[in-house]
Design an enzyme around this catalytic site. Structure first.
Site, mmCIF file in Angstrom:
data_model
loop_
_atom_site.group_PDB
_atom_site.id
_atom_site.type_symbol
_atom_site.label_atom_id
_atom_site.label_comp_id
_atom_site.label_asym_id
_atom_site.label_seq_id
_atom_site.Cartn_x
_atom_site.Cartn_y
_atom_site.Cartn_z
ATOM 1 N N SER A 63 13.813 12.561 -9.874
ATOM 2 C CA SER A 63 12.790 11.525 -9.730
ATOM 3 C C SER A 63 13.334 10.087 -10.003
ATOM 4 C CB SER A 63 12.348 11.369 -11.560
ATOM 5 O OG SER A 63 13.521 10.832 -12.033
ATOM 6 N N LYS A 90 15.674 1.275 -12.174
ATOM 7 C CA LYS A 90 15.357 2.963 -12.527
ATOM 8 C C LYS A 90 13.738 2.260 -13.537
ATOM 9 C CE LYS A 90 13.902 7.250 -12.683
ATOM 10 N NZ LYS A 90 13.776 8.418 -13.121
ATOM 11 N N SER A 146 17.530 14.330 -12.025
ATOM 12 C CA SER A 146 17.169 13.260 -11.786
ATOM 13 C C SER A 146 17.761 12.289 -10.546
ATOM 14 C CB SER A 146 16.399 12.523 -12.105
ATOM 15 O OG SER A 146 14.882 12.787 -12.894
HETATM 16 N N1 GLN Z 1 12.927 17.479 -11.346
HETATM 17 C C1 GLN Z 1 13.444 17.885 -12.542
HETATM 18 C C2 GLN Z 1 12.324 17.533 -13.282
HETATM 19 O O1 GLN Z 1 10.926 17.607 -13.067
HETATM 20 C C3 GLN Z 1 14.344 17.018 -13.681
HETATM 21 C C4 GLN Z 1 13.473 14.792 -13.836
HETATM 22 C C5 GLN Z 1 14.214 14.443 -14.167
HETATM 23 O O2 GLN Z 1 15.735 14.848 -14.048
HETATM 24 N N2 GLN Z 1 14.404 13.617 -14.964
HETATM 25 O O3 GLN Z 1 11.678 17.754 -14.833
#
Ligand code: GLN
Length: 479
Positions: free
Chosen positions: A156, A81, A180
């Site tokens: 994400s 990532k 994420s």
């Molecule tokens: N979807 C969650 C957020 O927007 C988690 C994001 C993540 O785990 N990086 O914060």
């Protein structure tokens, strides 16, 4: 001979190299070629790093030729990532601000996976600074779900889940702050693991919300995912929050035997669940029962406060962490800098996308004088209560099983107009992140429309082995 890169597992790669069916260089070349061909469909890779991959593959072949053991990831094509820094390879966090940033060092997880023979093919797309649940917040365009190209892959870490599902990498690294890794794993039908907080060093993971950030692996099988975790886990002097806890052999835990294991089903995780997802999860629980697990109902009364708690803590930490992007260090500077204050303002104003700005504003607000106690401190207290819910549950049971997401992969554009709807995607994953316990998503079936559904398994702090035991036995029984 053509190498079936899209379906290979780590043990198959080890056999192939040992039996000289292919070399690490041949495998890397085939994987890079395949990734280049397939990527336009999904936009899952932001960039491929041919030179670095081939150099590493050469090193693996040389070690093999000398009779040395290159390590448990020898020759394995890995994607990373783009929030994890790679020396000399652009690391953008899917943000315009870091579009041209070339890090001067490697994250610890990167060093470890290359020391174990892993071959990094490229960097994957994600939501900007890992903020989002659909990968639609990337400054470089969304990722499409390889299972259904009109749908999101989750976020994400959408790119890292998509490359594994698409077969353009064997395993990958993502990051998880509130879901994420698990939510995109569930949407794309692959395995995704969020280890205990502190299990994997965060050195070189670009900070979003430091008390919640984790690096976590993806794979097509439980065993491959566990192998990658085992390589990157363990104490690192470069991260004072990394835990000095022994990393056991995860494979040894994968006995296939779940008889007598106590599994808790928290009732709060089944309200608001779409029927198409619920039916698959209930069938999975029946399968665990058939494998000899004792299924018990448990209650986690503070679950309802998780979303508000998380969005106070994560925005507070994000507003502070993102303050370093000022147009002076790391980042792209505005072409119209003006004076010092205007230069900061213009660089940040042009560089950050709308979701980052929303979170910086919210986080600054909850930390501001007069609101700190009412919001931030209160949220920290509720975080403790959520952690205690887990402690109490683990006095009764060995593992918890829940859905990962209330619904399967949604259509691109379906939720972008309403940030609150988007935040609800993480309702079942955020609690485990707040408590810092190991949690994972393992594929457990499809909806009638053929969309993958993931089952979440959660265990006590540092009991990744127990989690893999359940996931592996379940996976074997589902074959
Ligand atoms: N979807 C969650 C957020 O927007 C988690 C994001 C993540 O785990 N990086 O914060």
């Amino acid at each position: 001979m053509s190498i079936p890169v899209s379906t290979l597992t780590i043990p198959q790669i080890q056999d192939g190299l040992r039996n000289k069916q292919f070399s690490a260089v041949e495998l890397a070349e085939a994987a890079l070629h395949f990734a280049g061909e397939e990527n336009p469909k999904t936009n899952a890779y932001l960039h491929l790093c041919h030179e670095r991959a081939l150099k590493q593959a050469h090193r693996v072949d040389e070690q093999l030729a000398q009779g040395a053991d290159p390590g448990p990831l020898a020759g394995v094509p890995v994607a990373v990532k783009d929030v994890i820094v790679t020396k000399g390879v652009r690391t953008t966090c899917a943000s315009r601000l870091l579009e041209h940033y070339i890090p001067p060092y490697d994250a610890t997880a990167i060093q470890r996976l290359e020391a174990a023979g892993g071959v990094i093919l490229g960097k994957t797309n994600c939501d900007e600074f890992a903020m989002g649940s659909s990968n639609e917040n990337s400054a470089f365009g969304p990722v499409r779900n390889p299972v259904a190209l009109d749908r999101v892959p989750g976020g994400s870490s959408g790119g890292s889940a998509a490359v594994v599902a698409q077969g353009t990498a064997v395993v990958s690294l993502g990051s998880d702050t509130g879901g994420s890794v698990r939510q995109p794993a569930s949407f794309c039908g692959v395995v995704g693991v969020t280890p205990t907080y502190g299990r994997v060093s965060r050195y070189g993971l670009v900070a979003f919300a430091s008390s919640l950030d984790h690096i976590g692996p993806f794979g097509r099988t439980v065993e491959d995912t566990a192998t990658l975790l085992e390589v990157i886990a363990g104490r690192d002097p470069m991260d004072s929050t990394s835990a000095d806890a022994p990393v056991p052999s995860y494979k040894a835990a994968m006995t296939g035997d779940l008889r007598g294991l106590r599994i808790g089903i928290p009732k709060e995780y089944f309200a608001g669940l779409a029927a198409e997802t619920g039916n698959v999860i209930h069938a999975a629980i029946d399968k665990l029962r058939a494998l000899g697990c004792e299924i018990q109902d448990v209650s986690m009364p503070n679950t309802e406060h998780a979303i508000s708690t998380y969005y106070i803590i994560c925005t507070a930490e994000a507003s502070s962490n993102l303050a370093r992007y000022d147009g002076v260090r790391y980042t792209t500077r505005s072409q119209e800098p003006g004076g010092l204050i205007d230069m900061y303002r213009n660089s940040r104003g042009e560089g950050f996308g709308p979701e980052c700005k929303r979170r910086i504003m919210l986080g600054t607000y909850v930390l501001s004088h007069g609101y700190y106690d009412a919001y931030y401190l209160k949220a920290q207290r509720v975080r403790n209560l959520i952690t205690q819910d887990f402690r109490k549950a683990f006095e009764q049971v060995d593992a918890l099983v829940t859905p990962v997401s209330p619904f399967p992969a949604f259509k691109l554009g379906e939720k972008t107009a309403d940030p609150l709807q988007m935040y609800l995607s993480d309702i079942y994953t955020i609690t485990g992140s707040l408590a810092g316990i190991p949690c994972m998503s393992v594929p457990c079936g499809n909806t009638p429309d053929g969309l993958p559904v993931g089952m979440q398994i959660l265990t006590r702090h540092f009991d990744e082995a127990g989690m893999f035991r359940v996931a592996h036995a379940f996976e074997q029984a589902s074959r």
